[in-house]
Design a protein around this motif. Sequence first.
Motif, PDB file in Angstrom:
ATOM      1  N   TRP A 162       0.817  -1.214   0.000  1.00 62.14           N
ATOM      2  CA  TRP A 162       0.000   0.000   0.000  1.00 62.14           C
ATOM      3  C   TRP A 162       0.853   1.267   0.000  1.00 62.14           C
ATOM      4  O   TRP A 162       0.323   2.365  -0.122  1.00 62.14           O
ATOM      5  N   THR A 163       2.154   1.137   0.168  1.00 65.63           N
ATOM      6  CA  THR A 163       3.007   2.327   0.243  1.00 65.63           C
ATOM      7  C   THR A 163       3.391   2.799  -1.163  1.00 65.63           C
ATOM      8  O   THR A 163       3.362   2.030  -2.124  1.00 65.63           O
ATOM      9  N   ARG A 164       3.771   4.061  -1.252  1.00 72.18           N
ATOM     10  CA  ARG A 164       4.125   4.671  -2.532  1.00 72.18           C
ATOM     11  C   ARG A 164       5.497   4.152  -2.980  1.00 72.18           C
ATOM     12  O   ARG A 164       6.470   4.214  -2.221  1.00 72.18           O
ATOM     13  N   PRO A 165       5.620   3.659  -4.223  1.00 69.49           N
ATOM     14  CA  PRO A 165       6.899   3.104  -4.676  1.00 69.49           C
ATOM     15  C   PRO A 165       8.035   4.121  -4.700  1.00 69.49           C
ATOM     16  O   PRO A 165       9.161   3.794  -4.314  1.00 69.49           O
ATOM     17  N   ARG A 166       7.749   5.327  -5.147  1.00 70.23           N
ATOM     18  CA  ARG A 166       8.825   6.306  -5.309  1.00 70.23           C
ATOM     19  C   ARG A 166       9.422   6.677  -3.944  1.00 70.23           C
ATOM     20  O   ARG A 166       8.729   7.132  -3.052  1.00 70.23           O
ATOM     21  N   SER A 182       1.196  -8.653  -7.868  1.00 65.66           N
ATOM     22  CA  SER A 182       2.539  -8.232  -7.469  1.00 65.66           C
ATOM     23  C   SER A 182       2.759  -6.771  -7.857  1.00 65.66           C
ATOM     24  O   SER A 182       2.523  -6.393  -9.010  1.00 65.66           O
ATOM     25  N   PRO A 183       3.186  -5.927  -6.924  1.00 67.21           N
ATOM     26  CA  PRO A 183       3.363  -4.506  -7.237  1.00 67.21           C
ATOM     27  C   PRO A 183       4.343  -4.213  -8.367  1.00 67.21           C
ATOM     28  O   PRO A 183       4.217  -3.199  -9.053  1.00 67.21           O
ATOM     29  N   ASP A 184       5.337  -5.088  -8.561  1.00 75.03           N
ATOM     30  CA  ASP A 184       6.288  -4.825  -9.645  1.00 75.03           C
ATOM     31  C   ASP A 184       6.122  -5.798 -10.806  1.00 75.03           C
ATOM     32  O   ASP A 184       6.984  -5.875 -11.688  1.00 75.03           O
ATOM     33  N   GLY A 185       5.018  -6.539 -10.814  1.00 78.63           N
ATOM     34  CA  GLY A 185       4.726  -7.430 -11.931  1.00 78.63           C
ATOM     35  C   GLY A 185       5.474  -8.742 -11.921  1.00 78.63           C
ATOM     36  O   GLY A 185       5.441  -9.486 -12.913  1.00 78.63           O
ATOM     37  N   THR A 186       6.134  -9.078 -10.824  1.00 74.61           N
ATOM     38  CA  THR A 186       6.853 -10.354 -10.751  1.00 74.61           C
ATOM     39  C   THR A 186       5.874 -11.515 -10.873  1.00 74.61           C
ATOM     40  O   THR A 186       4.871 -11.563 -10.162  1.00 74.61           O
ATOM     41  N   ALA A 187       6.169 -12.438 -11.768  1.00 81.66           N
ATOM     42  CA  ALA A 187       5.301 -13.599 -11.962  1.00 81.66           C
ATOM     43  C   ALA A 187       5.311 -14.486 -10.719  1.00 81.66           C
ATOM     44  O   ALA A 187       6.344 -14.602 -10.049  1.00 81.66           O
ATOM     45  N   PRO A 188       4.175 -15.116 -10.389  1.00 79.42           N
ATOM     46  CA  PRO A 188       4.100 -15.907  -9.151  1.00 79.42           C
ATOM     47  C   PRO A 188       4.999 -17.131  -9.123  1.00 79.42           C
ATOM     48  O   PRO A 188       5.245 -17.684  -8.048  1.00 79.42           O
ATOM     49  N   ASP A 189       5.528 -17.562 -10.279  1.00 81.06           N
ATOM     50  CA  ASP A 189       6.401 -18.737 -10.293  1.00 81.06           C
ATOM     51  C   ASP A 189       7.890 -18.379 -10.195  1.00 81.06           C
ATOM     52  O   ASP A 189       8.747 -19.262 -10.215  1.00 81.06           O
ATOM     53  N   ARG A 190       8.212 -17.106 -10.057  1.00 78.37           N
ATOM     54  CA  ARG A 190       9.605 -16.707  -9.937  1.00 78.37           C
ATOM     55  C   ARG A 190      10.134 -17.056  -8.540  1.00 78.37           C
ATOM     56  O   ARG A 190       9.406 -16.946  -7.550  1.00 78.37           O
ATOM     57  N   GLU A 217      12.779  -5.871  -5.464  1.00 74.81           N
ATOM     58  CA  GLU A 217      13.188  -4.465  -5.345  1.00 74.81           C
ATOM     59  C   GLU A 217      14.369  -4.305  -4.393  1.00 74.81           C
ATOM     60  O   GLU A 217      15.288  -3.521  -4.647  1.00 74.81           O
ATOM     61  N   LEU A 218      14.341  -5.024  -3.301  1.00 71.76           N
ATOM     62  CA  LEU A 218      15.425  -4.923  -2.321  1.00 71.76           C
ATOM     63  C   LEU A 218      16.760  -5.323  -2.934  1.00 71.76           C
ATOM     64  O   LEU A 218      17.797  -4.724  -2.631  1.00 71.76           O
TER      65      LEU A 218
END
Length: 255
Positions: free
Chosen positions: A111-115, A164-172, A180-181
Amino acid sequence: MSTRALSFGAIAEAYERFRPGYPEELFELVAAYAGRPLRTALEIGAGTGKATRLFAGHGVAVTATDPDAAMLAELRRTAPAHVTAVRAAFEELRPDGGPRDLVYAAAALHWTRPRGRWPRVAALLEPGGVFASFGGPVQLADPAVEEAVRAARAPFLASDEVPSPDGTAPDRPMQWPGTELRRSPLFGDVRQAVVGRRLTMSAREYVGYLSTVSAYLQLPEPVRRKAYDAVAGALPGTVEVTADLVVHLARRRPG
């Protein structure tokens, strides 16, 4: 913080009643990763204090933050005396009171702002301090029951998942926010772990849980009620659910 994130305040009592708490294994995992005593912590999006109580119960002096007054009212009702509750969105927080040993978010970071997210987290942590994020959906364990619920819900809501907030596929192998980290120069030693949970709920409790899920809360009230009734009609009296916690851990780099 989005309007969808702030929708939880209206159902704070249900959130406290129907959302599962957090197990001791979670604290043990975070503490083992830290490798040193966790004396102070700041919690992002504390809600009604489900995770607050876990960490505070181990003597951690938690500053629990949330933008919603109703959520914090529930938190204050049950939190230990050494918990400090602060009404503020993550983006409003400043490193007042000094850096903490631990900053964590329980099913709230998305829920937090990405930038500027990671510089803000880093500013709240002492060098070598730990960041932890954990959460995961409550899912029906029986595929046949899950399919029946999906069909019953379909006329009102296509999906109740949070993408996923950054579009990461669920099978990754590495999921967000670990993705992001790993890209942030401010953090290192990024790890992902899973704390398994399997729970039993009555049909009423499961529908109560759904009443705290943002996808349902965004529906117009009459439609929402029809969706709950349809789901309830598709459920047996008792259901098994999986509620695994995906845990991401990282350490603030010195400097």
